[in-house]
Design a protein around this motif. Structure first.
Motif, PDB file in Angstrom:
ATOM      1  N   GLN A 202       0.808  -1.221   0.000  1.00 17.86           N
ATOM      2  CA  GLN A 202       0.000   0.000   0.000  1.00 17.86           C
ATOM      3  C   GLN A 202       0.841   1.271   0.000  1.00 17.86           C
ATOM      4  OE1 GLN A 202      -2.701  -1.680   3.343  1.00 17.86           O
ATOM      5  NE2 GLN A 202      -4.066  -0.441   2.091  1.00 17.86           N
TER       6      GLN A 202
ATOM      7  N   HIS B 207       1.000  -9.077   5.118  1.00 21.57           N
ATOM      8  CA  HIS B 207      -0.130  -8.174   4.882  1.00 21.57           C
ATOM      9  C   HIS B 207      -0.481  -8.311   3.392  1.00 21.57           C
ATOM     10  CE1 HIS B 207      -2.256  -4.505   6.721  1.00 21.57           C
ATOM     11  NE2 HIS B 207      -2.831  -4.697   5.537  1.00 21.57           N
ATOM     12  N   TRP B 208      -0.645  -9.573   2.974  1.00 20.06           N
ATOM     13  CA  TRP B 208      -1.186  -9.944   1.674  1.00 20.06           C
ATOM     14  C   TRP B 208      -0.179  -9.928   0.528  1.00 20.06           C
ATOM     15  CZ3 TRP B 208      -6.109  -6.357   2.086  1.00 20.06           C
ATOM     16  CH2 TRP B 208      -6.742  -6.614   3.319  1.00 20.06           C
TER      17      TRP B 208
ATOM     18  N   ASN C 197      -2.021 -10.627   8.750  1.00 19.54           N
ATOM     19  CA  ASN C 197      -3.021  -9.573   8.833  1.00 19.54           C
ATOM     20  C   ASN C 197      -4.331 -10.044   8.197  1.00 19.54           C
ATOM     21  OD1 ASN C 197      -3.798  -6.603   9.168  1.00 19.54           O
ATOM     22  ND2 ASN C 197      -4.184  -6.929   6.984  1.00 19.54           N
ATOM     23  N   GLU C 198      -5.418  -9.893   8.920  1.00 22.32           N
ATOM     24  CA  GLU C 198      -6.754 -10.184   8.424  1.00 22.32           C
ATOM     25  C   GLU C 198      -6.842 -11.486   7.608  1.00 22.32           C
ATOM     26  OE1 GLU C 198      -8.536  -6.668   6.690  1.00 22.32           O
ATOM     27  OE2 GLU C 198      -8.528  -5.653   8.624  1.00 22.32           O
TER      28      GLU C 198
ATOM     29  N   ASN D 177      -7.783  -5.437  14.263  1.00 22.15           N
ATOM     30  CA  ASN D 177      -8.143  -4.340  13.369  1.00 22.15           C
ATOM     31  C   ASN D 177      -9.620  -4.059  13.583  1.00 22.15           C
ATOM     32  OD1 ASN D 177      -5.578  -4.649  12.408  1.00 22.15           O
ATOM     33  ND2 ASN D 177      -6.162  -5.390  10.381  1.00 22.15           N
TER      34      ASN D 177
ATOM     35  N   TYR E 105     -12.894  -1.287  12.767  1.00 24.12           N
ATOM     36  CA  TYR E 105     -13.405  -0.090  12.091  1.00 24.12           C
ATOM     37  C   TYR E 105     -14.847   0.232  12.468  1.00 24.12           C
ATOM     38  CZ  TYR E 105      -9.151  -0.067   9.375  1.00 24.12           C
ATOM     39  OH  TYR E 105      -7.824   0.017   9.018  1.00 24.12           O
TER      40      TYR E 105
ATOM     41  N   TRP F  53     -18.518   3.224   5.174  1.00 23.49           N
ATOM     42  CA  TRP F  53     -18.551   2.436   6.412  1.00 23.49           C
ATOM     43  C   TRP F  53     -19.240   3.240   7.507  1.00 23.49           C
ATOM     44  CZ3 TRP F  53     -12.803   0.311   6.733  1.00 23.49           C
ATOM     45  CH2 TRP F  53     -12.611  -0.601   5.699  1.00 23.49           C
TER      46      TRP F  53
ATOM     47  N   GLU G 176      -5.361  -1.572  13.944  1.00 21.03           N
ATOM     48  CA  GLU G 176      -5.820  -0.637  12.908  1.00 21.03           C
ATOM     49  C   GLU G 176      -7.124  -0.021  13.359  1.00 21.03           C
ATOM     50  OE1 GLU G 176      -6.340  -2.061   8.882  1.00 21.03           O
ATOM     51  OE2 GLU G 176      -4.448  -3.158   8.967  1.00 21.03           O
TER      52      GLU G 176
ATOM     53  N   TRP H 233      -4.946   3.745  11.491  1.00 21.51           N
ATOM     54  CA  TRP H 233      -4.839   3.416  10.072  1.00 21.51           C
ATOM     55  C   TRP H 233      -5.359   4.623   9.315  1.00 21.51           C
ATOM     56  CZ3 TRP H 233      -2.402  -0.401   7.503  1.00 21.51           C
ATOM     57  CH2 TRP H 233      -2.520  -0.335   6.111  1.00 21.51           C
TER      58      TRP H 233
ATOM     59  N   GLU I 107      -5.533   1.806  -1.526  1.00 16.02           N
ATOM     60  CA  GLU I 107      -6.568   1.100  -0.769  1.00 16.02           C
ATOM     61  C   GLU I 107      -7.114  -0.091  -1.581  1.00 16.02           C
ATOM     62  OE1 GLU I 107      -7.444   0.884   2.256  1.00 16.02           O
ATOM     63  OE2 GLU I 107      -9.374  -0.094   2.078  1.00 16.02           O
ATOM     64  N   TRP I 108      -6.223  -1.024  -1.898  1.00 14.58           N
ATOM     65  CA  TRP I 108      -6.599  -2.281  -2.550  1.00 14.58           C
ATOM     66  C   TRP I 108      -7.507  -2.041  -3.755  1.00 14.58           C
ATOM     67  CZ3 TRP I 108      -2.849  -5.015  -0.854  1.00 14.58           C
ATOM     68  CH2 TRP I 108      -2.408  -4.866   0.435  1.00 14.58           C
TER      69      TRP I 108
ATOM     70  N   PHE J  88      -7.148   7.268   3.754  1.00 21.83           N
ATOM     71  CA  PHE J  88      -7.244   6.888   5.173  1.00 21.83           C
ATOM     72  C   PHE J  88      -6.167   7.557   6.025  1.00 21.83           C
ATOM     73  CE2 PHE J  88     -10.219   3.343   6.039  1.00 21.83           C
ATOM     74  CZ  PHE J  88     -10.601   2.980   4.755  1.00 21.83           C
TER      75      PHE J  88
HETATM   76  C1  NOJ Z   1      -7.696  -3.382   6.706  1.00 14.30           C
HETATM   77  C2  NOJ Z   1      -6.436  -3.702   5.998  1.00 14.30           C
HETATM   78  O1  NOJ Z   1      -5.558  -4.418   6.828  1.00 14.30           O
HETATM   79  C3  NOJ Z   1      -5.745  -2.500   5.404  1.00 14.30           C
HETATM   80  O2  NOJ Z   1      -4.795  -2.950   4.512  1.00 14.30           O
HETATM   81  C4  NOJ Z   1      -6.778  -1.599   4.761  1.00 14.30           C
HETATM   82  O3  NOJ Z   1      -6.205  -0.560   4.036  1.00 14.30           O
HETATM   83  C5  NOJ Z   1      -7.677  -1.066   5.841  1.00 14.30           C
HETATM   84  N1  NOJ Z   1      -8.331  -2.161   6.520  1.00 14.30           N
HETATM   85  C6  NOJ Z   1      -8.764  -0.105   5.341  1.00 14.30           C
HETATM   86  O4  NOJ Z   1      -9.612  -0.788   4.486  1.00 14.30           O
END
Ligand code: NOJ
Length: 454
Positions: free
Chosen positions: A18, A119-120, A163-164, A303, A305, A334, A360, A407, A414-415, A423
């Motif tokens: 990222q 982290h992916w 991560n996640e 993490n 949100y 969100w 996060e 975060w 952002e993916w 963010f």
């Molecule tokens: C979770 C993820 O770990 C992170 O990479 C992502 O940018 C944030 N949430 C926001 O979506």
């Protein structure tokens, strides 16, 4: 956690793909995101992370900003393919040297590195062998963890393995929204789930075995959280129930249930509903494998949100409370639900009894540079105050919260949403790479200086 008094960590977080950029530089191998982001139609406006924030070339400037901010912890991820271009075997010394420089620069400023191993950023070479579906990935991941532990021993003392895992498995292999973009069924999902659990456990062992001196290890899941509509015990129980139990047989929903990854890791068993509803799709897990999976952790990373408000309905079962029209939302839609912070921490610490790092938390806004040259983000300041206020309530309720990572340190890739969602507490002008601390940066700085949560 320690006998010595542990200080609350005020941190900020990012992830390699990222922010780093330099996707094809410095001897880095390809990852699944390097490939996926270049496939047409996968990412908003066909954007990609080739350059991102170019942190690879701005590392000293970024650390200087962190020092100005006053954070005491920086959570970042190592790109597996930057250090092991094929995932196993040949080591890319140039990549390791870059992370080594980052770690030294942080330590020099008194900022504790919190390293996320995954982290992916999966090496594409491993995806070619099946990626997370291939049971061999667990050993590959452990080998990578051992290398990192050896090289950063004495300097990095805090690690997150994965991560996640929910996003890795559900978004990567079921809905196909994330790299590698595959759509698989229940059997494959639960094989991947098992491989992730084993990779995590073997990595925990490898980190401890290969570090000279103590390291603290956890992981950083996400998950669907629920909070009660009142303090009535039955509403609290409904929220707790919804957080750790689900009757959904849809992986798109069941995959986010908090217990799906945490119960196996902390309790050494599948959640009861998983056994009941997905029994036919579960791979066997032997006693030795459960031992690996349940390798003891030092803290729980989370993490967080948002969450869903529930109350006790008929028979006490959780019933969702409809959000009122015009309910507050972040730019990417969100819901803003600070209460989720308090209740998530409460439920997690009651159930798993570990110190918690909020790894996060933050929000996206469509920030822009104003005529005065500054970036005003009052909504993010308000968000931060509200969520930290609830975190503080959780502490008062008795939870052991070890730290908070916003975060994100800076706007980034952002993916699938590309650069459309910001963010960061530092604005990044992507065409030039220029960084501008937002108002929220200075707000967070004041909070950190105050040294207290709300
Ligand atoms: C979770 C993820 O770990 C992170 O990479 C992502 O940018 C944030 N949430 C926001 O979506």
């Amino acid at each position: 956690m320690d006998d010595e008094k542990r200080k609350f960590v005020w941190g900020a977080a990012t992830a390699a793909y990222q922010v780093e950029g330099a996707a094809f530089e410095g001897g880095k191998g390809l990852t699944i995101w390097d490939v996926f982001a270049h496939e047409k139609g996968r990412i908003y406006m066909d954007q990609n992370g080739d350059t991102a924030c170019d942190s690879y070339h701005h590392v000293d400037e970024d650390v200087a900003l962190m020092a100005e901010l006053g954070i005491t912890g920086y959570r970042f991820s190592i790109d597996w393919a930057r250090v092991l271009p094929e995932g196993t075997g040949r080591v890319n010394e140039e990549g390791l040297a870059w992370y080594s420089h980052l770690v030294d620069a942080l330590l020099e400023k008194g900022i504790e590195p919190f390293v996320t191993l995954y982290h992916w950023e999966l090496p594409y070479a491993l995806q070619m062998k099946g990626g997370w579906l291939n049971p061999g990935i667990a050993d590959a991941f452990a080998g990578y963890a051992a290398l990192i532990a050896e090289r950063f021993s004495g300097r990095v003392k805090h690690y997150f393995t994965i991560n996640e895992p929910q996003c890795v498995s559900v978004l990567g292999y079921v809905t196909g929204e994330h790299a590698p973009g595959l759509r698989m069924g229940r059997r494959e999902f639960f094989q991947i789930h098992k491989n992730i659990l084993l990779a995590h456990g073997l990595a925990v062992r490898a980190l401890r075995e290969h570090s000279r001196g103590p390291v603290k290890v956890g992981f950083a899941p996400c998950g669907a959280f629920y909070y009660p509509s009142s303090e009535r015990p039955e509403d609290i129980e409904a929220a707790r129930r919804a957080t750790f139990h689900t009757d959904s047989t849809e992986l798109k929903e069941a995959g986010w249930n908090v217990a799906l990854f945490t119960d196996p890791i902390y309790f050494g068993r599948y959640p009861e509903e998983t056994l009941r509803l997905f029994g036919d799709a579960l791979p066997g897990i032997s006693r030795d494998e459960w031992e690996i999976i349940t390798e003891k952790l030092d803290f729980h990373g989370q993490n967080l949100y948002n969450g869903v408000e529930v109350r006790a309905g008929k028979d006490g079962r959780p019933e969702r409370v409809r959000r009122y029209d015009g309910f507050p939302r972040t730019a990417n839609g969100w819901p803003v639900t600070p209460e989720a912070m308090r209740w998530a921490i409460r439920f997690l610490s009651e159930r798993y009894r570990l110190p918690i790092y909020i790894t996060e938390n933050g929000m996206s806004a469509h920030d822009e540079v104003s005529l005065d040259g500054r970036v005003h983000d009052p909504n993010r300041i308000d968000f931060m105050d509200r969520y930290l206020g609830e975190l503080n309530k959780a502490v008062r309720d008795g939870a052991d919260v070890a730290g908070y990572f916003v975060w994100s340190l800076m706007d980034n890739f952002e993916w699938t949403l590309g650069y459309s969602e910001r963010f960061g507490i530092i604005y990044v002008d992507f065409p030039t790479g220029r960084r501008i601390p937002k108002d929220s940066f200075y707000h967070y700085q004041r909070i950190i200086r105050g040294g207290e949560t709300q």
